[in-house]
Structures are given as structure tokens and as C-alpha cells.
Motif scaffolding. Structure first.
Motif, PDB file in Angstrom:
ATOM      1  N   ALA A 104      39.246  30.286  38.748  1.00 45.20           N
ATOM      2  CA  ALA A 104      38.018  31.336  38.616  1.00 45.20           C
ATOM      3  C   ALA A 104      37.663  32.568  39.439  1.00 45.20           C
ATOM      4  CB  ALA A 104      37.045  30.155  38.110  1.00 45.20           C
ATOM      5  N   LEU A 105      37.405  31.985  40.739  1.00 43.14           N
ATOM      6  CA  LEU A 105      36.815  32.555  41.519  1.00 43.14           C
ATOM      7  C   LEU A 105      37.858  33.432  42.666  1.00 43.14           C
ATOM      8  CD1 LEU A 105      35.123  32.638  44.268  1.00 43.14           C
ATOM      9  CD2 LEU A 105      35.891  31.396  45.613  1.00 43.14           C
ATOM     10  N   HIS A 106      39.002  33.332  42.000  1.00 41.64           N
ATOM     11  CA  HIS A 106      40.387  34.419  42.507  1.00 41.64           C
ATOM     12  C   HIS A 106      40.001  35.581  41.517  1.00 41.64           C
ATOM     13  CE1 HIS A 106      41.869  33.628  46.195  1.00 41.64           C
ATOM     14  NE2 HIS A 106      42.208  31.741  45.473  1.00 41.64           N
ATOM     15  N   ALA A 107      39.828  35.083  40.111  1.00 44.79           N
ATOM     16  CA  ALA A 107      39.917  36.206  38.905  1.00 44.79           C
ATOM     17  C   ALA A 107      38.748  37.017  39.076  1.00 44.79           C
ATOM     18  CB  ALA A 107      39.935  34.994  37.593  1.00 44.79           C
ATOM     19  N   ILE A 108      36.993  36.903  38.951  1.00 50.58           N
ATOM     20  CA  ILE A 108      36.803  37.691  39.441  1.00 50.58           C
ATOM     21  C   ILE A 108      36.206  37.964  40.480  1.00 50.58           C
ATOM     22  CG2 ILE A 108      34.609  35.715  37.189  1.00 50.58           C
ATOM     23  CD1 ILE A 108      33.288  34.737  39.465  1.00 50.58           C
ATOM     24  N   GLY A 109      36.820  37.454  41.473  1.00 54.33           N
ATOM     25  CA  GLY A 109      36.536  38.373  42.781  1.00 54.33           C
ATOM     26  C   GLY A 109      34.910  37.367  43.042  1.00 54.33           C
ATOM     27  N   VAL A 110      35.587  36.698  44.603  1.00 54.55           N
ATOM     28  CA  VAL A 110      34.733  35.818  45.565  1.00 54.55           C
ATOM     29  C   VAL A 110      32.932  36.924  46.164  1.00 54.55           C
ATOM     30  CG1 VAL A 110      35.136  36.982  48.126  1.00 54.55           C
ATOM     31  CG2 VAL A 110      34.338  35.138  47.322  1.00 54.55           C
ATOM     32  N   GLU A 111      33.748  38.066  45.830  1.00 50.47           N
ATOM     33  CA  GLU A 111      32.519  39.657  46.239  1.00 50.47           C
ATOM     34  C   GLU A 111      31.429  39.198  45.114  1.00 50.47           C
ATOM     35  OE1 GLU A 111      35.610  41.602  44.503  1.00 50.47           O
ATOM     36  OE2 GLU A 111      35.556  40.410  45.641  1.00 50.47           O
ATOM     37  N   LYS A 150      31.120  38.221  34.364  1.00 45.09           N
ATOM     38  CA  LYS A 150      32.879  38.397  34.341  1.00 45.09           C
ATOM     39  C   LYS A 150      34.210  37.221  34.251  1.00 45.09           C
ATOM     40  CE  LYS A 150      32.950  41.683  38.093  1.00 45.09           C
ATOM     41  NZ  LYS A 150      33.505  42.052  39.503  1.00 45.09           N
ATOM     42  N   ALA A 151      33.095  36.087  33.825  1.00 47.09           N
ATOM     43  CA  ALA A 151      33.950  34.941  34.173  1.00 47.09           C
ATOM     44  C   ALA A 151      34.361  34.929  32.890  1.00 47.09           C
ATOM     45  CB  ALA A 151      33.558  33.989  34.225  1.00 47.09           C
ATOM     46  N   VAL A 152      32.780  35.350  31.977  1.00 45.51           N
ATOM     47  CA  VAL A 152      33.537  34.973  30.670  1.00 45.51           C
ATOM     48  C   VAL A 152      33.994  36.449  29.697  1.00 45.51           C
ATOM     49  CG1 VAL A 152      31.657  35.209  28.284  1.00 45.51           C
ATOM     50  CG2 VAL A 152      30.756  33.945  30.282  1.00 45.51           C
ATOM     51  N   ARG A 153      33.777  37.162  30.063  1.00 39.65           N
ATOM     52  CA  ARG A 153      34.680  38.427  29.686  1.00 39.65           C
ATOM     53  C   ARG A 153      36.029  38.691  29.750  1.00 39.65           C
ATOM     54  NH1 ARG A 153      33.525  40.552  25.434  1.00 39.65           N
ATOM     55  NH2 ARG A 153      31.308  41.814  26.374  1.00 39.65           N
ATOM     56  N   MET A 154      36.512  37.655  31.117  1.00 43.84           N
ATOM     57  CA  MET A 154      37.984  37.823  31.316  1.00 43.84           C
ATOM     58  C   MET A 154      38.299  36.069  30.126  1.00 43.84           C
ATOM     59  SD  MET A 154      37.513  38.112  35.518  1.00 43.84           S
ATOM     60  CE  MET A 154      38.271  39.846  35.826  1.00 43.84           C
ATOM     61  N   GLY A 155      37.884  36.205  29.508  1.00 41.71           N
ATOM     62  CA  GLY A 155      38.307  34.679  28.838  1.00 41.71           C
ATOM     63  C   GLY A 155      38.240  32.828  29.206  1.00 41.71           C
ATOM     64  N   LEU A 156      37.494  33.036  30.926  1.00 44.05           N
ATOM     65  CA  LEU A 156      37.819  32.083  31.704  1.00 44.05           C
ATOM     66  C   LEU A 156      37.248  30.664  30.448  1.00 44.05           C
ATOM     67  CD1 LEU A 156      37.506  33.104  34.587  1.00 44.05           C
ATOM     68  CD2 LEU A 156      39.778  33.210  34.138  1.00 44.05           C
ATOM     69  N   LYS A 157      37.555  29.754  30.565  1.00 43.49           N
ATOM     70  CA  LYS A 157      36.868  28.662  30.190  1.00 43.49           C
ATOM     71  C   LYS A 157      35.630  28.506  30.544  1.00 43.49           C
ATOM     72  CE  LYS A 157      37.938  24.369  28.024  1.00 43.49           C
ATOM     73  NZ  LYS A 157      38.694  23.304  28.094  1.00 43.49           N
TER      74      LYS A 157
END
Length: 153
Positions: free
Chosen positions: A79-86, A97-104
């Protein structure tokens, strides 16, 4: 996995384990504190309203006022890599970003940080974080509109 806590709040390890286990054992990407802030008042704090509004716009009303703004919470490496550490520098943006990317993304355990967070009355009178945190939520909403179109939500 990263576990986020606050250096000036004492949270027993027994209250942190559910966040770790949600990520390591249950496959949750982002394990949130199930703390939505007080909503049973006549005047609800603007930060609480901002959190609820963001989750409504994200199509996740069941998350109520939970977000990466409240500690403790945990996030896995993927998840960290998907949303970007920044993104973590603006917690509501990372949340969006986490929600919109479909992460759990789930509220996994309640820690009443409103009760255990020490009051900082002097700072709140001279340098309130309220505008900053509401502004962070507006930044997340702006990102959502830019990435999804002006009629998002």
C-alpha cells in the motif's frame, strides 16, 4: 508494515496489536483506528466534519470519521508503494489515494485518542492545527476532483 503512533500519547501494546494483526494476518492494506471523533454535540468540530465528508466523497460512508489522520494505524509495504511515501505528509491525501486505488482500507480497532491525547490549550489558542488539518482534507478532495472529474461525489 509500518505502525504509526504519536510520541506524546501512551497507547498500551495490547491496543496496538489489532492494527498489526489486521495487516499481517487478515490481509488489510490500511488498518485504521476506529475513532471518528465526537459527533453527538451541537457544534461538531470542523476536523471531524472534514473526515466524515472525505469518506462520503470517497464512497465509503461506513468509515465515518476514520482516517490516516488519527493514530494508531498501520499500512503494509504494498500500500505504501501504491500511494507513494510522499503522500504520507498529507494523511487525508494518503487516505484518499488508498481508498480510490481499491486498497483494503478498514477501521479495525477503537482507541479513544480524544481521551488520551493531552490537551494543549495554550497552543490551540495561539497556533491551532485545526485550519491545517481541514486544509489537508481539502487538498485530498482537490486531488480526488482532479483525478476523477469535477463532479466526483
Amino acid at each position: 508494515m509500518l505502525l504509526f503512533i504519536d510520541g506524546d500519547m501512551v497507547v498500551p501494546a495490547s491496543q496496538l496489536r489489532p492494527f498489526v494483526r489486521a495487516v499481517t494476518d487478515r490481509g488489510i492494506d490500511v488498518a485504521l483506528n476506529d475513532y471518528s471523533g465526537p459527533t453527538d454535540k451541537i457544534n461538531i468540530h470542523s476536523v471531524v466534519l472534514a473526515k466524515h465528508a472525505l469518506n462520503e466523497l470517497l464512497g465509503r460512508p461506513e468509515l465515518k470519521g476514520t482516517s490516516l489522520t488519527a493514530v494508531p494505524h498501520a499500512i503494509n509495504r504494498e500500500a505504501l508503494h501504491a500511494i507513494g511515501v510522499e503522500s504520507l505528509s498529507v494523511p487525508p491525501l494518503a487516505h484518499a489515494k488508498a481508498v480510490r486505488m481499491g486498497l483494503k482500507v478498514e477501521a479495525v480497532h477503537h482507541v479513544n485518542v480524544g481521551r488520551i491525547n493531552p490537551p494543549r490549550l495554550k497552543r490551540e489558542r495561539t497556533n491551532s492545527l485545526e485550519k491545517l488539518i481541514v486544509g489537508d482534507h481539502l487538498e485530498a478532495i482537490g486531488w480526488l476532483m482532479e483525478s476523477s472529474g469535477d463532479r466526483e461525489g
